[in-house]
Design a protein around this motif. Structure first.
Motif, mmCIF file in Angstrom:
data_model
loop_
_atom_site.group_PDB
_atom_site.id
_atom_site.type_symbol
_atom_site.label_atom_id
_atom_site.label_comp_id
_atom_site.label_asym_id
_atom_site.label_seq_id
_atom_site.Cartn_x
_atom_site.Cartn_y
_atom_site.Cartn_z
ATOM 1 N N GLU A 28 0.824 -1.212 0.000
ATOM 2 C CA GLU A 28 0.000 0.000 0.000
ATOM 3 C C GLU A 28 0.859 1.264 0.000
ATOM 4 O OE1 GLU A 28 -2.898 0.035 3.168
ATOM 5 O OE2 GLU A 28 -3.857 -1.746 2.322
ATOM 6 N N LEU A 29 1.997 1.179 0.650
ATOM 7 C CA LEU A 29 2.885 2.346 0.701
ATOM 8 C C LEU A 29 3.652 2.535 -0.608
ATOM 9 C CD1 LEU A 29 4.324 1.820 4.319
ATOM 10 C CD2 LEU A 29 2.769 3.644 3.581
ATOM 11 N N GLY A 30 3.468 1.594 -1.533
ATOM 12 C CA GLY A 30 4.156 1.695 -2.824
ATOM 13 C C GLY A 30 5.647 1.389 -2.730
ATOM 14 N N LEU A 31 6.042 0.646 -1.687
ATOM 15 C CA LEU A 31 7.477 0.398 -1.477
ATOM 16 C C LEU A 31 7.889 -1.053 -1.704
ATOM 17 C CD1 LEU A 31 7.917 2.578 1.731
ATOM 18 C CD2 LEU A 31 8.755 3.111 -0.566
ATOM 19 N N ALA A 32 6.892 -1.931 -1.865
ATOM 20 C CA ALA A 32 7.228 -3.345 -2.054
ATOM 21 C C ALA A 32 7.862 -3.557 -3.422
ATOM 22 C CB ALA A 32 5.965 -4.189 -1.925
ATOM 23 N N TRP A 33 8.736 -4.548 -3.504
ATOM 24 C CA TRP A 33 9.370 -4.989 -4.761
ATOM 25 C C TRP A 33 10.167 -3.862 -5.423
ATOM 26 C CZ3 TRP A 33 3.647 -5.282 -5.153
ATOM 27 C CH2 TRP A 33 3.150 -6.326 -4.378
#
Ligand SMILES: Nc1ncnc2c1ncn2[C@@H]1O[C@H](COP(=O)(O)OP(=O)(O)OP(=O)(O)O)[C@@H](O)[C@H]1O
Ligand SMILES: [Mg+2]
Length: 275
Positions: free
Chosen positions: A249-254
């Motif tokens: 959700e924070l746009g930080l994964a992967w």
């Protein structure tokens, strides 16, 4: 990066564990779903952090069925059914576990232990031998392959335990502090192994704990902080989830570790210090 949440893979409700009359963890609730991203196979990487003694290892023993919860339930997808739609209560053996002490068979050498871990795989004897040798080389263990656990360094024991679980786990794997005691090279190998496991099957779910908050923010797509909650202005002395960071959700994964991750690291540390 767009993604969708599909089947529930891990469902934990109202979980508590007490040893005797001492409550160690309580009110633990969380759900993790299968993450689906177009054009890539993405497993789940879930991290638990928290100060020493807050109950991470205790939670992991419950998640792997090694201790029976005092209250609550833990359900995992029954991945043997088509699509993994049915849920079942977790039993010992469903979830691979690399414990904090890296327990190995005392009377098996590294090579023998890994051969045993591959026993259920449909590979020929030669294929198994090749697979073991390639892992031993990649993880810097070929020189100690005929040694017994009491003849290994802590890091060598740990790497053997991790490979063992890679060889014999189903979709779920719990690792308690897999990075502690590893040197910089080994940490890179362990990270590669995480990525490899995660890219092999969408249901593959790695759950780990670490005291290295950067490694939590860098690798996980979901991070839980376990700590003592503050109730009516006072610290309770049982562990629970005090904060959740959904890196998707924070746009930080992967993504490569960057400024956004550094900000999350700060917030995690603040949450840990307050609990
Ligand atoms: N078998 C046991 N009997 C009684 N108390 C226990 C037992 N195992 C652990 N505890 C207690 O439970 C609490 C939580 O321990 P746990 O090992 O889960 O913490 P942790 O968060 O994993 O800590 P660390 O970061 O140091 O590994 C501690 O106070 C510990 O003393
Ligand atoms: Mg622990």
């Amino acid at each position: 990066m767009s993604y969708s949440k599909e089947n529930t893979l891990l469902y934990v409700e109202n979980l508590s564990v007490a040893y005797g009359d001492k409550v160690i963890i309580k009110d633990i609730n969380f759900v993790e779903n299968d993450i689906v991203r177009e054009g890539s196979t993405t497993g789940q990487v879930i991290c638990f952090v928290g100060r020493s003694g807050r109950g991470k290892s205790t939670l992991f023993r419950a998640l792997t069925g090694l201790v029976k919860p005092t209250t609550g339930k833990i359900l995992i997808a029954d991945t043997l059914t088509e699509g993994g739609n049915d849920a079942k209560e977790v039993c010992e053996g469903d979830v691979g576990f690399v414990d904090q002490k890296y327990t190995l068979f005392r009377n098996k050498t590294v090579y023998e232990a890994l051969t045993f871990a591959l026993r259920k795989q449909k590979l020929s004897k030669e294929e198994k031998h090749e697979k073991i040798i390639s892992y031993l080389e990649e993880w810097g263990l070929e020189k100690v392959k005929d040694q017994y656990p009491n003849e290994l360094s802590g890091g060598q024991r740990q790497r053997t335990a991790i490979i063992e679980q890679i060889f014999c786990s189903g979709h779920y794997m719990v690792l308690d502090e897999p990075f502690s005691g590893l040197d910089v090279g080994n940490i890179e190998d362990a990270k590669k192994a995480f990525n490899m496991i995660s890219s092999l099957h969408s249901f593959n779910t790695i759950i780990y704990s670490t005291h290295d908050i950067e490694l939590a923010a860098e690798l996980a797509d979901s991070i839980y902080v376990i700590g003592y909650p503050t109730i009516d202005g006072e610290h309770a002395n049982y562990g629970t989830i005090v904060k959740h960071f959904d890196m998707k959700e924070l746009g930080l994964a992967w993504k490569e570790f960057g400024l956004g991750h550094i900000e999350v690291v700060k917030q995690i540390k603040a949450a840990m210090l307050a609990s």
